[in-house]
Write a protein that holds these residues in place. Sequence first.
Motif, short mmCIF file in Angstrom:
data_model
loop_
_atom_site.label_atom_id
_atom_site.label_comp_id
_atom_site.label_asym_id
_atom_site.label_seq_id
_atom_site.Cartn_x
_atom_site.Cartn_y
_atom_site.Cartn_z
N THR A 1 0.82 -1.21 0.00
CA THR A 1 0.00 0.00 0.00
C THR A 1 0.85 1.26 0.00
O THR A 1 0.30 2.37 -0.09
N CYS B 1 -11.29 4.49 -2.09
CA CYS B 1 -12.71 4.43 -1.75
C CYS B 1 -13.07 5.13 -0.45
O CYS B 1 -14.24 5.19 -0.08
N ASP C 1 -4.99 2.21 0.01
CA ASP C 1 -5.58 0.88 -0.16
C ASP C 1 -5.19 0.27 -1.50
O ASP C 1 -4.72 0.96 -2.41
N ILE D 1 -7.10 -2.55 -4.21
CA ILE D 1 -8.37 -3.24 -4.47
C ILE D 1 -8.15 -4.25 -5.58
O ILE D 1 -7.58 -3.92 -6.63
N VAL E 1 -16.61 -2.04 -6.70
CA VAL E 1 -15.53 -1.14 -6.33
C VAL E 1 -16.12 0.12 -5.72
O VAL E 1 -16.93 0.80 -6.33
N CYS E 2 -15.73 0.40 -4.47
CA CYS E 2 -16.17 1.63 -3.79
C CYS E 2 -17.70 1.75 -3.73
O CYS E 2 -18.25 2.86 -3.72
N TYR F 1 -14.81 -7.95 -4.89
CA TYR F 1 -13.69 -7.02 -4.74
C TYR F 1 -13.19 -7.07 -3.30
O TYR F 1 -13.95 -6.88 -2.35
N HIS G 1 -10.63 -5.41 -0.62
CA HIS G 1 -9.91 -4.17 -0.33
C HIS G 1 -8.89 -4.44 0.77
O HIS G 1 -9.26 -4.91 1.86
N GLU H 1 -6.75 -2.53 3.29
CA GLU H 1 -6.67 -1.20 3.88
C GLU H 1 -5.72 -1.23 5.08
O GLU H 1 -5.32 -2.30 5.56
#
Length: 286
Positions: free
Chosen positions: A14, A21, A28, A30, A61-62, A90, A92, A94
């Motif tokens: 990252t 998002c 993040d 994804i 996504v998001c 998806y 993520h 984070e």
Amino acid sequence: TYSYSGPFTISGTTVGACDDCSLRPSEDRIYEVNISCAGSYTFTTCGGASWDTYLYLRSAVCGGTSIALNDDACSLQSSVTASLAPGTYYIHVEGFSSSSQGAFNLSVSGVLDSPTIGSVSGPSSVCENETGAAYALSTSFDSYSWSVPSGASITSGAGTNNITVDFGSISGSVSVTGSNSCGSNTSSLGVTVNSLPTANAGSDVAHCSGSSSSLSASGGSSYSWSPSTGLSATNVSNPTANNTSTTTYTVTVTDGNGCTNTDDVVVTVNPTPDFTSAAVEVTCFG
């Protein structure tokens, strides 16, 4: 983007990423994962990161639906498990906070569900030595493997979703295992093989020309005689034979299961004796 065909690991970082998002105040990554087989899938950074990770599993996504999320499943690392239908998902990766970032290994694994399989269609009750019984599976698979009771044989369709079976005398199951890239599953149908009725057309009989004989059959719930020539009826157990020449009659006996069997009886016609008149000569004396 990844397509699941077996366990795999995504390696990334990252560091230098964006906060795409805004799910958390951190950078993040994804990843899109395409699932072709239903099952239970696990996404985890456990043992794969040294910093405080946070995982979100979502349907878009998001956006879309939040399916699962986790912070500290194993110390500072994260793991989510969910039952997923075939589709696109998806994941993520984070950080817990804006200062949480670094390299990671995200492991993806799944336990696939057995493919859905329907019921086997076909007769569940047949007669001994019956031929041409048809069975089918409507569910589509890449391959099919059938099994039938002892003494029975598949006469056509082996390896497809439709088969034809010739039975012997033993009851059992007609089963099929369907296989595809997601695994295999089995469906079965129990089949009762009914014994044939014991047909008895009675003992052979004889009568003189111009007379008749009574026939008597047993062994079933309905009867059919042939030939019909010289019989008072053909659909009873005890017709009268008025035949004028010796004839072999066959009776077909049917029982309550619809099973049939046959037996023969010979009705012999004997000629009537022919009496001839004789001339008598009379001599008188006296």
